[in-house]
Motif scaffolding. Structure first.
Motif, PDB file in Angstrom:
ATOM      1  N   MET A 252      10.196  -4.405  -2.687  1.00 26.53           N
ATOM      2  CA  MET A 252      11.131  -4.131  -1.590  1.00 26.53           C
ATOM      3  C   MET A 252      10.445  -4.136  -0.231  1.00 26.53           C
ATOM      4  N   CYS A 253       9.183  -3.659  -0.195  1.00 25.54           N
ATOM      5  CA  CYS A 253       8.502  -3.585   1.106  1.00 25.54           C
ATOM      6  C   CYS A 253       7.444  -4.681   1.234  1.00 25.54           C
ATOM      7  N   GLU A 254       7.494  -5.645   0.324  1.00 27.00           N
ATOM      8  CA  GLU A 254       6.543  -6.760   0.311  1.00 27.00           C
ATOM      9  C   GLU A 254       5.099  -6.273   0.431  1.00 27.00           C
ATOM     10  N   GLY A 255       4.821  -5.188  -0.306  1.00 23.05           N
ATOM     11  CA  GLY A 255       3.445  -4.691  -0.397  1.00 23.05           C
ATOM     12  C   GLY A 255       2.982  -3.848   0.781  1.00 23.05           C
ATOM     13  N   LYS A 256       3.882  -3.600   1.768  1.00 18.96           N
ATOM     14  CA  LYS A 256       3.464  -2.777   2.918  1.00 18.96           C
ATOM     15  C   LYS A 256       4.403  -1.582   3.040  1.00 18.96           C
ATOM     16  N   LEU A 257       3.985  -0.467   2.484  1.00 18.46           N
ATOM     17  CA  LEU A 257       4.867   0.703   2.431  1.00 18.46           C
ATOM     18  C   LEU A 257       4.943   1.389   3.792  1.00 18.46           C
ATOM     19  N   PRO A 258       6.166   1.601   4.318  1.00 13.31           N
ATOM     20  CA  PRO A 258       6.276   2.338   5.573  1.00 13.31           C
ATOM     21  C   PRO A 258       5.838   3.800   5.382  1.00 13.31           C
ATOM     22  N   GLU A 259       5.437   4.447   6.477  1.00 12.44           N
ATOM     23  CA  GLU A 259       4.957   5.839   6.432  1.00 12.44           C
ATOM     24  C   GLU A 259       6.070   6.814   6.040  1.00 12.44           C
ATOM     25  N   ASN A 260       7.296   6.505   6.511  1.00 14.09           N
ATOM     26  CA  ASN A 260       8.371   7.503   6.429  1.00 14.09           C
ATOM     27  C   ASN A 260       9.114   7.474   5.093  1.00 14.09           C
ATOM     28  N   THR A 261       8.353   7.366   4.000  1.00 18.32           N
ATOM     29  CA  THR A 261       8.992   7.388   2.679  1.00 18.32           C
ATOM     30  C   THR A 261       8.712   8.722   1.997  1.00 18.32           C
ATOM     31  N   LYS A 262       9.501   9.003   0.951  1.00 17.67           N
ATOM     32  CA  LYS A 262       9.338  10.277   0.238  1.00 17.67           C
ATOM     33  C   LYS A 262       8.076  10.248  -0.633  1.00 17.67           C
ATOM     34  N   ASP A 263       7.640  11.444  -1.029  1.00 21.95           N
ATOM     35  CA  ASP A 263       6.405  11.555  -1.822  1.00 21.95           C
ATOM     36  C   ASP A 263       6.478  10.722  -3.101  1.00 21.95           C
ATOM     37  N   GLY A 264       7.638  10.799  -3.787  1.00 19.47           N
ATOM     38  CA  GLY A 264       7.790  10.079  -5.058  1.00 19.47           C
ATOM     39  C   GLY A 264       7.580   8.587  -4.872  1.00 19.47           C
ATOM     40  N   VAL A 265       8.088   8.068  -3.772  1.00 14.18           N
ATOM     41  CA  VAL A 265       7.959   6.632  -3.478  1.00 14.18           C
ATOM     42  C   VAL A 265       6.487   6.297  -3.217  1.00 14.18           C
ATOM     43  N   LYS A 266       5.816   7.154  -2.456  1.00 15.58           N
ATOM     44  CA  LYS A 266       4.385   6.906  -2.154  1.00 15.58           C
ATOM     45  C   LYS A 266       3.545   6.940  -3.433  1.00 15.58           C
ATOM     46  N   ILE A 267       3.857   7.904  -4.303  1.00 18.31           N
ATOM     47  CA  ILE A 267       3.075   8.053  -5.548  1.00 18.31           C
ATOM     48  C   ILE A 267       3.256   6.813  -6.438  1.00 18.31           C
ATOM     49  N   ALA A 268       4.523   6.404  -6.637  1.00 15.27           N
ATOM     50  CA  ALA A 268       4.786   5.254  -7.527  1.00 15.27           C
ATOM     51  C   ALA A 268       4.174   3.979  -6.949  1.00 15.27           C
ATOM     52  N   PHE A 269       4.323   3.788  -5.645  1.00 14.96           N
ATOM     53  CA  PHE A 269       3.770   2.600  -4.985  1.00 14.96           C
ATOM     54  C   PHE A 269       2.246   2.558  -5.159  1.00 14.96           C
TER      55      PHE A 269
END
Ligand code: MLT
Length: 245
Positions: A171-188
């Motif tokens: 979804m983010c083409e490999g570049k995760l935005p800063e303003n995501t939830k913890d769960g999203v950061k962990i899985a990514f």
């Protein structure tokens, strides 16, 4: 398109309450193996799938149907259930066996996650086999989406978290935005770490080791294939059908 900053990941069936899903949509993930079996079954012509939360419910529903129309499927703690037609290996769900059948499925965690998500606006079932169909489906959403990992009896599992991470990564083409939830950061982050060796890492996961004595060797390589089927299992009135079928 579902927006990443409003997305979340829950890491087991016990990690959320029914009410958490009100007003949101959910993707239920169970790579090993309920989601992979359901996606394979729908690809191979199963008419519909009725997920249930308990074995007694499966038997009760079957009693209301003509014996030639349904198959009782699933597992309990990884073992096939006595008297059921099929276990929970996706390799069992061939065209010859499942075409035109209604599958009534009960599994240890996957079907429980689906039942617990019943307040969600929409419920999909996802795994690596239908990743692209899930991504396409999420493009239609402007509500918040939660990726729900079935895990194992309240614990998180590597394979489900990796699939959640893979969806987020795409979804983010490999570049995760800063303003995501913890769960999203962990899985990514987990997916980033293991993405080059998916099959090997899933092959050494807790659940793969648990299943080693119980299931055919082919299950692990099979469930690790990405985008094999264009199938979008979607819940309507307690029944999963292939939205892309
Ligand atoms: C589950 O629902 O926990 C799994 O699908 C178990 C399994 O691997 O059969």
């Amino acid at each position: 398109m579902a927006r990443l900053e409003y997305m979340d990941v829950y890491f087991s069936v016990q990690a959320f309450q029914e009410e958490d899903l009100r007003g949101k949509s959910a993707v239920i993930i169970d790579v090993l193996r309920a989601a992979s079996s359901m996606v394979t079954a729908l690809n191979n012509g199963a008419r519909k799938i009725i997920p249930v939360g308990a074995m007694e419910d499966a038997v009760r529903i079957a009693q209301t149907m003509d014996a030639k129309d349904y198959l009782l499927c699933g597992e309990q703690n990884g073992n096939t259930i006595e008297g059921f037609h099929l276990g929970n290996s996706p390799l069992e769900y061939t065209k010859e066996v499942v075409a035109d059948k209604t599958l009534i499925i009960n599994t240890t965690n996957g079907t429980k996650a689906i039942k617990k998500a019943s307040l969600a606006n929409k419920i999909y079932v996802g795994c690596f086999l239908n990743q692209q169909s899930i991504l396409e489906g999420l493009k239609e959403h402007d509500d918040d989406v939660v990726l729900i990992c079935s895990g194992w009896q309240g614990k998180m599992s590597l394979e489900d978290t990796l699939f959640a991470g893979s969806v987020i990564y795409e979804m983010c083409e490999g570049k995760l935005p800063e303003n995501t939830k913890d769960g999203v950061k962990i899985a990514f982050s987990l997916y980033e770490k293991y993405k080059e060796n998916l099959e090997q890492s899933i092959g050494t996961s807790d659940h793969a080791i648990r299943l080693k004595e119980l299931v055919p060797d082919g299950d692990i390589p099979f469930v690790c294939q990405k985008n094999k089927f264009d199938v979008l299992p979607t819940m309507k009135d307690g029944i999963l059908i292939n939205f892309n079928g």
